[in-house]
Structure formats: C-alpha cells, structure tokens
Design an enzyme around this catalytic site. Structure first.
Site, mmCIF file in Angstrom:
data_model
loop_
_atom_site.group_PDB
_atom_site.id
_atom_site.type_symbol
_atom_site.label_atom_id
_atom_site.label_comp_id
_atom_site.label_asym_id
_atom_site.label_seq_id
_atom_site.Cartn_x
_atom_site.Cartn_y
_atom_site.Cartn_z
ATOM 1 N NE ARG A 36 -38.707 10.830 53.023
ATOM 2 C CZ ARG A 36 -39.104 9.899 53.903
ATOM 3 N NH1 ARG A 36 -39.811 8.881 53.510
ATOM 4 N NH2 ARG A 36 -38.777 10.003 55.171
ATOM 5 C CG ASP A 39 -40.340 32.409 40.721
ATOM 6 O OD1 ASP A 39 -39.378 32.204 39.942
ATOM 7 O OD2 ASP A 39 -41.423 31.808 40.627
ATOM 8 C CE1 TYR A 70 -46.012 29.603 36.066
ATOM 9 C CE2 TYR A 70 -46.121 28.560 38.218
ATOM 10 C CZ TYR A 70 -46.157 28.470 36.847
ATOM 11 O OH TYR A 70 -46.317 27.242 36.259
ATOM 12 C CE LYS A 106 -41.338 27.075 33.316
ATOM 13 N NZ LYS A 106 -41.828 27.999 34.314
HETATM 14 C C1 LIG Z 1 -42.848 27.725 35.352
HETATM 15 C C2 LIG Z 1 -42.712 28.603 36.522
HETATM 16 C C3 LIG Z 1 -42.865 28.110 37.818
HETATM 17 C C4 LIG Z 1 -43.315 26.696 38.098
HETATM 18 O O1 LIG Z 1 -42.437 25.716 37.622
HETATM 19 P P1 LIG Z 1 -42.958 24.247 37.264
HETATM 20 O O2 LIG Z 1 -41.714 23.468 37.150
HETATM 21 O O3 LIG Z 1 -43.750 24.365 36.003
HETATM 22 O O4 LIG Z 1 -43.809 23.799 38.413
HETATM 23 C C5 LIG Z 1 -42.660 28.964 38.883
HETATM 24 N N1 LIG Z 1 -42.326 30.247 38.678
HETATM 25 C C6 LIG Z 1 -42.186 30.757 37.446
HETATM 26 C C7 LIG Z 1 -41.817 32.203 37.299
HETATM 27 C C8 LIG Z 1 -42.376 29.960 36.328
HETATM 28 O O5 LIG Z 1 -42.258 30.488 35.116
#
Ligand SMILES: *Cc1c(COP(=O)(O)O)cnc(C)c1O
Length: 391
Positions: free
Chosen positions: A56, A181, A109, A206
């Site tokens: 972990r 972010d 988000y 992403k």
């Molecule tokens: C998609 C996204 C997230 C969350 O990511 P996941 O892997 O879907 O949980 C957080 N911040 C932004 C700006 C995003 O586009």
C-alpha cells in the site's frame, strides 16, 4: 538514466522516472504486483530500512511514475491516487483541519465543489467561493483562519484564467498555502509551482494517461509540505494498482506529441466555430477573442484540446438533433484521451458568486487526434441537423 532536472520538458517526458540500468537494460520499468514485501532480518524489519515495506505504501512501479511527474511539475515529490477527485479531496484533507477556512475558486470542477459543500463543512471547515478574477483582491477575502486558497486555471468548462502569481502572493502574505488543479496544463503547458503554488493536483485520467482507459490522480508538493501529504495519504489508505500505473507510464512518453496535436486541432475547430452563425461565443484561451488571452500567453506555453462554445438560443430538440447524430465526436464525460468528445454542460448549481448564465447552452468539446477536417465535417452536419429541426 539521469534524473536531471534542467532538461527541456519534452526531453523530461521521455526520460524521467526510467532507470534501465536498474532493470537489466529494459527500457521500461517492470510492473511489481504485491502486497507483502519480505524483510531479511529482524533488524531490517524493525528499522524499516528497505526502500519498500508494504504494497500500500508504494512500489518501484509507483515510484517511477511519481518521480517522472514530480520532475515535470517541478515539485519535490508526487503521490498517485485512485482518481483525480481523490487527489483533490486528499490534498484538501491533508492541509485543512476543523476551524480552518478555505477559499475555493467559483469556477472549480463540479465534483470538487460537491466535496467542499458536503464533506468539508461536516469536518468543521468553512468554505467561501471567490471570483476567478479576484487576483490580488483575494487578500480582502482572507480571514485569520484561511489556510488554503485553491485555484483552477483555466476554470472548468468556462476557462477563466486566474492571475495565479498575484493570488499566491496575497495568500502567502496572509499565511495560507495555494493548491492548484493543474489538469488542463497537464504539468506540461502550465507549471503552477514555478509561480509559487505549493501543491499541484492533476486528474492523471486525462492527458497523462491519454487513452481513456485508466482512472488516476496525482498530488505534487514542495519539500516543506511533503510530510503533510504523506501523512494524509498513508492514513487514508490510498493505493493505486500497478497495471494502471504501467498504462499511465506508457501514455506519459507521448504526452508532448499528443498535446501538440490536441492543441492544433482544438484551435482549428475553435476558429471554425467562431465563424458559425449558430454560435454565440467560443471560449478558448489560445484565441485572441478570449478575454484572458494575455494572461494565458504570459503564464502558459500551450493550450490543450479542451474548449467550449455557447450556442445561440435554440430549441432543446434542435440541440439534441445536433448532438445525438454526431458520428466522430462521442458524447461522454472526462477528456484527454485520443478521441474527440462533445458534451452539453450545465453550470446550474456550479456557480455561487459569479453568473452561471452565458446566454445560451454551453457545449464542451475535446479535440482528439482525428483529422481536423473530418471533425469539422462532423460538426457541420450537426449544425445542418440543428437548423433543419428549428426551421
Ligand atoms: C476530470 C477532472 C477531475 C477529476 O478527475 P477524475 O479522475 O475523473 O476523478 C478533477 N479536476 C478536473 C479539472 C477535471 O477535469
């Protein structure tokens, strides 16, 4: 292989986190599956002196990708998490406690907002939203107990650029740290930590993954803030599967090449959409028409494949006729994969101090790696269906 930090970003994408000499010369690091790690002696076990002690807590597989991301982000160290949202929430939990105050950007988000509206108040953490254009005025919103200022630039769906250096200066002056972010910039076109941000979070799901087949997030911190993250990560029982890490490590090596194409195609589509009579406004930071284009040019080295446009008012049936019939552009959430996506987004319940009315339906596009002319033809046929419906 060298872990030089002075290499250019596109070289770092290729080299960072790989050590072939440690792995019999194999170019890619191996995938370690495991929960248990054996200790040879009581002395080693008691001292916990092996580099890895329990599944972990990480493996050479996770360490490799974490090292690569830390180098790209220009941070001290990185942790991987099960999703981008898990990265956002873990970063907030790591640096906030009961009685603290969080300043959260209004264009955040949606699911991150939901965490701030539900879980954080339950933990006794006060949350105020602020206008993404606050800049140095953020200091007027700071309270003695403001511990975190959270930025997301550009904002989700509406792509407001924030003056991050001004916000960082004000936040630090008031005794708060700044969490960013950085999913849009992917640690490649934007380096928030170079502008003084303390903690950078990404949805690895992403662009780092890039192939729509893995959920993952990451958190990168300065050396000063590392222990806080490490503590939260351990105590929350976070852990990421090695095969997923392998897929992301593989995706990472082409990040720069993919991003370049995503950028070019998104600009081509955005420029084409700007000329369409059905479109009220296109929102793409790399277009001179974007209100914050100058800020984008100052702080970013590129734009990704994601942007939005606003449809002039039309019937719901006409919108559905356009979107239901798209051939190449899929209708689905997430983005950053090789494929193009188109999705109507609602800002309702997603803005509290700024307007959620953009004068028409907001449509978000992710420009994939297909040929731009084929994508334009797909959109053109969509507008023909929309117009036929509202005739
Ligand atoms: C998609 C996204 C997230 C969350 O990511 P996941 O892997 O879907 O949980 C957080 N911040 C932004 C700006 C995003 O586009």
């Amino acid at each position: 292989m060298s872990q030089r930090t002075d290499l250019r970003p596109d070289t770092l994408v290729v080299t960072a986190g790989r050590n072939p000499e440690d792995n019999f010369g194999y170019v890619n690091p191996p995938v370690f599956h495991g929960s248990t790690i054996l200790h040879p002696t009581v002395k080693v076990l008691k001292a916990q002196s092996q580099p890895f002690t329990y599944g972990r807590h990480g493996s050479p597989t996770s360490r490799s990708l974490e090292t690569a991301i830390a180098l790209l982000e220009g941070g001290y160290r990185t942790k991987l998490l099960q999703s981008g949202l898990a990265a956002v929430t873990t970063a907030l939990i790591a640096y906030l406690k009961s009685g603290d105050h969080l300043l959260m950007v209004d264009s955040v988000y949606g699911p991150s907002r939901s965490f701030c509206d539900t879980m954080l108040p339950r933990m006794g953490i006060e949350v105020d939203y602020y206008d993404p254009y606050a800049g140095s005025d953020i200091s007027s919103l700071m309270k003695p107990n403001t511990k975190v200022v959270y930025v997301e630039s550009p904002g989700s769906n509406t792509f407001e650029l924030q003056d991050v250096p001004a916000i960082v200066a004000a936040a630090h002056a008031g005794g708060a740290i700044v969490i960013a972010d950085n999913t849009y910039g992917a640690g490649y076109y934007y380096k928030p930590m170079a502008f003084g941000v303390d903690v950078s979070v990404q949805a690895v799901t992403k662009y780092l993954c890039g192939h729509s087949d893995v959920m993952m997030g990451c958190i990168t911190t300065t050396e000063e803030l590392w222990s806080g993250l490490h503590e939260a990560y351990r105590n929350l029982g976070q852990s990421v599967a090695p095969d997923d890490i392998y897929l992301v490590s593989r995706g990472l090596r082409t990040l720069h090449v993919r991003l370049e194409r995503h950028m070019q195609t998104s600009i081509t589509l955005a420029q084409w959409l700007e000329k369409r009579p059905e479109v009220l406004r296109v929102i793409h930071p790399a277009l001179p028409s974007h209100p914050d284009h100058a800020l984008w040019k100052r702080d970013f080295t590129g734009a990704c494949g994601l942007f939005s446009f606003i449809l002039k008012p039309c019937s719901d049936d006409a919108q559905a006729a356009m979107l239901d019939g798209m051939e190449l552009m899929g209708m689905g959430y997430s983005w950053g994969g090789f494929e193009s996506l188109i999705v109507p987004q609602s800002l309702k319940n997603n803005r509290s101090v700024t307007s959620s009315d953009f004068g028409g339906q907001l449509i978000r596009i992710h420009a994939g790696l297909e040929n731009a002319d084929d994508l334009i033809a797909d959109l053109e046929a969509g507008f023909a269906r929309l117009n036929a419906c509202d005739k």
